[in-house]
Design a protein around this motif. Structure first.
Motif, short mmCIF file in Angstrom:
data_model
loop_
_atom_site.label_atom_id
_atom_site.label_comp_id
_atom_site.label_asym_id
_atom_site.label_seq_id
_atom_site.Cartn_x
_atom_site.Cartn_y
_atom_site.Cartn_z
N ASP B 151 0.85 -1.19 0.00
CA ASP B 151 0.00 0.00 0.00
C ASP B 151 0.88 1.24 0.00
O ASP B 151 1.63 1.49 0.94
CB ASP B 151 -0.90 -0.02 1.24
N ARG B 152 0.79 2.03 -1.05
CA ARG B 152 1.67 3.19 -1.13
C ARG B 152 1.37 4.21 -0.05
O ARG B 152 2.23 4.99 0.33
CB ARG B 152 1.59 3.85 -2.50
N HIS B 153 0.14 4.16 0.49
CA HIS B 153 -0.20 5.11 1.55
C HIS B 153 0.47 4.72 2.87
O HIS B 153 0.48 5.48 3.82
CB HIS B 153 -1.71 5.21 1.71
N THR B 154 1.00 3.53 2.93
CA THR B 154 1.78 3.13 4.10
C THR B 154 3.26 3.43 3.88
O THR B 154 3.96 3.93 4.75
CB THR B 154 1.61 1.61 4.36
N VAL B 155 3.74 3.11 2.69
CA VAL B 155 5.16 3.24 2.39
C VAL B 155 5.60 4.70 2.35
O VAL B 155 6.60 5.09 2.93
CB VAL B 155 5.51 2.55 1.05
N LYS B 156 4.81 5.51 1.65
CA LYS B 156 5.20 6.91 1.43
C LYS B 156 5.37 7.69 2.74
O LYS B 156 6.41 8.34 2.93
CB LYS B 156 4.16 7.57 0.51
N VAL B 169 5.80 6.82 -5.03
CA VAL B 169 5.55 5.43 -4.64
C VAL B 169 4.20 5.02 -5.21
O VAL B 169 3.17 5.57 -4.82
CB VAL B 169 5.51 5.26 -3.10
N VAL B 170 4.20 4.12 -6.15
CA VAL B 170 2.95 3.63 -6.75
C VAL B 170 3.09 2.12 -6.97
O VAL B 170 4.16 1.64 -7.32
CB VAL B 170 2.67 4.32 -8.12
N ALA B 192 18.78 7.91 1.77
CA ALA B 192 18.05 7.73 0.52
C ALA B 192 16.86 6.81 0.74
O ALA B 192 16.86 5.98 1.64
CB ALA B 192 18.97 7.14 -0.53
N ALA B 193 15.85 7.00 -0.10
CA ALA B 193 14.68 6.13 -0.03
C ALA B 193 14.80 5.05 -1.10
O ALA B 193 15.25 5.31 -2.22
CB ALA B 193 13.42 6.95 -0.27
#
Lengths: 181, 261
Positions: B151-156, B169-170, B192-193
């Protein structure tokens, strides 16, 4: 970018045949030569800016030689053991034409085979200078650049290569009616 | 052949001596049978090369292969060049994103980060080594992912607390690139990410760092891993994997056409 590609094709790709011949003589294998040359040309393209008007042929052959060295180190590490005759510089059978061609099975054809076989049997450092000199017609300075040794070393290697070739050749053709003497 | 002049005779034969030396050597050979014989041998060997060693051209198949490989190389370069130019259609979104970053972090911090970046040569190979090492290290057990999520809303948001950058992040599962998580890496003297994707059996690490006004290195291969670089705004990106160029280019294209926020 297309411009770079165009300049590369005009300056470097005319030496593709030379690169291929050199790779054949270095690796003594057609399929290895293909891979070596492709790798070398791509590296040349990526490093094309470094050429800057210097000798494109010597530059490309230098890269071919490096790629061959890398490839043989890698294959040694992966223990892909080549056929024994490809390994032994004193065995001359590695470069014999693979399929006999009856139509050309003349004496001169035999001489030809004898000669290429002897050439293939030379030590690597001797064969490469001789091939660069006699087939690619490079001068000592260019050969020194490609093989990364001083000119004096080029001269002594050439002398040893020619002496070895002559000695083997005499041995092979001794007593034969078409001995080259 | 044992004559002390033999190397000079060879140099004469190979056309490597000037006219004066050539005349000397010719005079010497008239008197020295060894050198005369050497010259004959040299000539015979040269003749044998001419007669026996057929000039073998590169096979047409190889030429075609090389031409295709060059096409691919040029395409990858173009992609990279396109990525480093801002795109008109996504500019408003990005401006907002950068404004947000400025307000959040403070202009002086960004300026300091930029100053740090100035030390780093754009195409320095230590940087490429650093990336390759980071990629290899990530493939070791327990090193790949810090935050596991598709879930990008978790990662970002996780990146916001653990790294210095906020990359795109997608999840592209529908296109074959499954988002598996994110990781923080120390790269270029900054946090860095890394966004981690799975494509078939291949892991793709997408590194991102603040590249400031610097260009990113040319796409290349290191230790057998392909590295595709591009830049969006001030963010440098590098996708590293053992998968093919086509796959990396596709992922880069998808990421670049997604909104930055």
């Amino acid at each position: 970018m297309d411009d770079t590609r165009g300049r590369f094709e005009a300056q470097v790709l005319p030496h593709l045949d030379a690169a291929y011949r050199f790779a054949r003589w270095l690796s003594r294998s057609a399929s290895d030569a293909d891979d070596i040359v492709q790798d070398a040309v791509l590296r040349a393209f990526r490093g094309f800016e470094a050429l800057r008007g210097s000798d494109a042929k010597a530059w490309l052959l230098t890269i071919v030689r490096n790629c061959h060295a890398t490839a043989s180190r890698q294959s040694a590490r992966r223990a892909l053991v080549p056929l024994p005759e490809e390994h032994d510089p004193h065995d001359g059978h590695a470069m014999i034409a693979t399929t006999p061609d009856p139509e050309h099975d003349s004496i001169s054809r035999d001489d030809e085979r004898t000669f290429t076989r002897l050439l293939a049997a030379l030590a690597d450092e001797h064969r490469e200078v001789l091939v660069l000199r006699e087939i690619e017609e490079m001068d000592y300075r260019q050969i020194a650049a490609v093989t990364n040794v001083p000119i004096g070393t080029v001269m002594s290697r050439l002398a040893r290569a020619r002496a070895a070739l002559r000695a083997h050749w005499r041995q092979q053709t001794e007593g034969a009616p078409r001995a080259v003497r | 052949m044992q004559c002390a002049e033999s190397l000079r005779v060879q140099a004469y034969f190979d056309g490597e001596v000037d006219a004066i030396s050539a005349a000397e050597i010719e005079r010497h050979a008239e008197r020295c049978p060894d050198c005369r014989e050497q010259l004959q041998d040299l000539e015979r060997i040269r003749a044998a090369f001419r007669e026996s060693v057929a000039p073998e051209p590169a096979p047409a198949e190889l030429r075609a292969r090389i031409s295709r490989a060059l096409d691919e190389e040029v395409r990858a370069e173009k992609l990279k060049a396109a990525a480093s130019k801002p795109r008109r259609d996504s500019r408003p979104a990005r401006a907002g994103f950068w404004l947000g970053l400025l307000s959040g972090v403070g202009g002086s911090a960004v300026a300091a980060a930029l100053a740090v970046m100035m030390w780093l040569p754009a195409a320095s190979s230590p940087f490429l080594d650093e990336l390759a090492t980071a990629h290899v290290r990530s493939l070791m057990p327990e090193h790949l992912i810090d935050v596991v999520s598709s879930d990008r809303h978790t990662v970002k948001p996780w990146f916001a607390g653990h790294t210095d950058v906020s990359p795109t992040v997608v999840d592209f599962a529908a296109q074959g690139f499954v988002l598996v998580g994110g990781r923080a890496d120390y790269l270029n003297h900054q946090r860095a990410a890394v966004v981690v994707y799975k494509h078939g059996a291949h892991i793709i690490n997408v590194f991102s760092w603040d590249a400031g006004s610097r260009t990113v290195p040319a796409s290349t291969t290191r230790d057998g891993y392909r590295m595709l670089f591009w830049k969006v705004g001030d963010l440098g990106y590098c996708a590293v994997s053992d998968t093919g160029w086509d796959e990396l280019s596709e992922l880069a294209r998808l990421l670049q056409s997604s909104p930055a926020a």
